[in-house]
Design an enzyme around this catalytic site. Structure first.
Site, PDB file in Angstrom:
ATOM      1  CB  SER B 133      33.253  14.144  16.362  1.00 48.81           C
ATOM      2  OG  SER B 133      33.514  13.118  16.841  1.00 48.81           O
ATOM      3  CE  LYS B 172      25.924  11.701  17.056  1.00 46.72           C
ATOM      4  NZ  LYS B 172      27.169  11.024  16.950  1.00 46.72           N
TER       5      LYS B 172
END
Lengths: 213, 213
Positions: B133, B172
């Site tokens: 991811s 993130k």
DNA sequence: GCTCGCACGGCACATATGTTCTGTTCGGAA
DNA sequence: TTCCGAACAGAACATATGTGCCGTGCGAGC
């Protein structure tokens, strides 16, 4: 962590770590005695024996400061290897010298890697990547790739190859196709190189990539 | 390399390297004497003094085996830091424990990194990445990311943040947008997370990524 | 040839340092 | 209670190890 150690043993182990980090040589028994506020050298010796039994350290008898830290499973630890940084490479641009440089001392710089990172391999060298021509292999400008020296490889492996005719070295994925070899760049926008099998000499196989941000 | 050293000094230096690599503690003067076929301890001492003057080693007087290898410019070398490997992380899945774990000893594993790789920072920890991811940040399944512990960061930095409400930690890119925060996954196929600024706690900033092949 | 500093040999010495021996304390098993 | 072993105290002992001193050979410069 370890729960089979007494408080004192834990304290000694921690002191060992700090002392070695500070001095790069191990403490004497009396150093430990002072550092851990222990009343007698024999207590230190006693606990060192326990630590050795449990596989946290290794000692050489009769030798001063001969304490080696282990990882708790009886294996050695903390060891780095100075890996020669042979130069820069972009997929297409040459390594400064065809690396026979290794055995000589003809490189300017080294980087320190742990055995974890080299996988215990000894014939390793490093290259700094220039440009983003290997972006598909998740290797970017400025990254360092670590290679294991080899002259053979399997299909699909990422290797540094020396093109004899062109006298340049390049980093590609290697595919043998009959009498010729396909060298696939790791960038979808670039075309593969096809060349005769006897024109390529494999220099090394990529084992690790390291990026600093 | 160094050309201001005599043959004997070079030999001693090399012996030092090998001995330390073998034993993890430095040799005594008499060890060096035997290892380098030198006739007298005073000759060893003499040359060690020269080596110290020239910045290749450091010695502590009156202390046995107190020889520390330097890099030739008087700087220390070969030092690794045991970085705690706190667990696995995928962009979205939590770190096992909200890492106050750091100061305690509640992690199972460590990896050894050199000071080069941590940039000399001391508050670092590592996470193993699961899934792909974060492919756009050139970080793949199985890679290890090294983070510097911090509770602030600038826009666009790659950070581990703890989402208080959801009680999970994720990796993130961080963007402050007024009263809320945009957490951008590093995968173009995934959507950003928007959440209140006071719902996020920055845990650490990514400083290095390491991939083994 | 003479002087002088560098590198070396040999050796004794002081001390740094691991080892050992004899006790003591204390908690648990019998 | 008694016994026993784990952990600790204290000190003496043996040796491992750094240091200092005196001397030698040798090449450079005068």
């Amino acid at each position: 962590m370890a729960d089979d150690l007494s408080l004192k043993q834990r304290s000694i182990l921690q002191f060992l770590e700090e002392f070695i980090a500070d001095h790069d040589y191990p403490p004497s028994i009396r150093d430990i005695q002072n550092g851990c506020d222990i009343s007698s050298t024999s207590v230190v010796d006693y606990n060192l024996k326990r630590l050795e039994e449990k596989g946290y350290i290794r000692r050489d008898r009769e030798v001063s400061r001969a304490i080696e830290l282990l990882n708790g499973q009886g294996e050695r630890r903390r060891r780095t290897i100075a890996v020669p940084l042979l130069g820069k490479i972009a997929a297409g641009r040459p390594i400064p010298t065809p690396p026979d440089t290794l055995s000589a001392g003809g490189y300017e710089d080294t980087i320190e890697l742990t055995e974890e990172q080299t996988g215990g391999r000894s014939n390793v060298f490093a290259l700094r990547v220039e440009g983003n021509s290997m972006i598909d292999a998740l290797i970017n400008d400025g990254d360092i790739v670590v290679l294991e020296q080899t002259d053979t490889c399997d299909d699909g492996e990422m290797v540094a190859v020396w093109l004899k005719g062109e006298n340049e070295t390049t980093l590609k994925k290697f595919f043998r196709e009959g009498e010729r070899v396909r060298l696939q760049p790791m960038n979808a926008t670039m075309s593969p190189i096809y060349t005769a099998a006897d024109n390529v000499a494999v220099q090394g196989r990529v084992v690790t990539a390291i990026r600093s941000l």
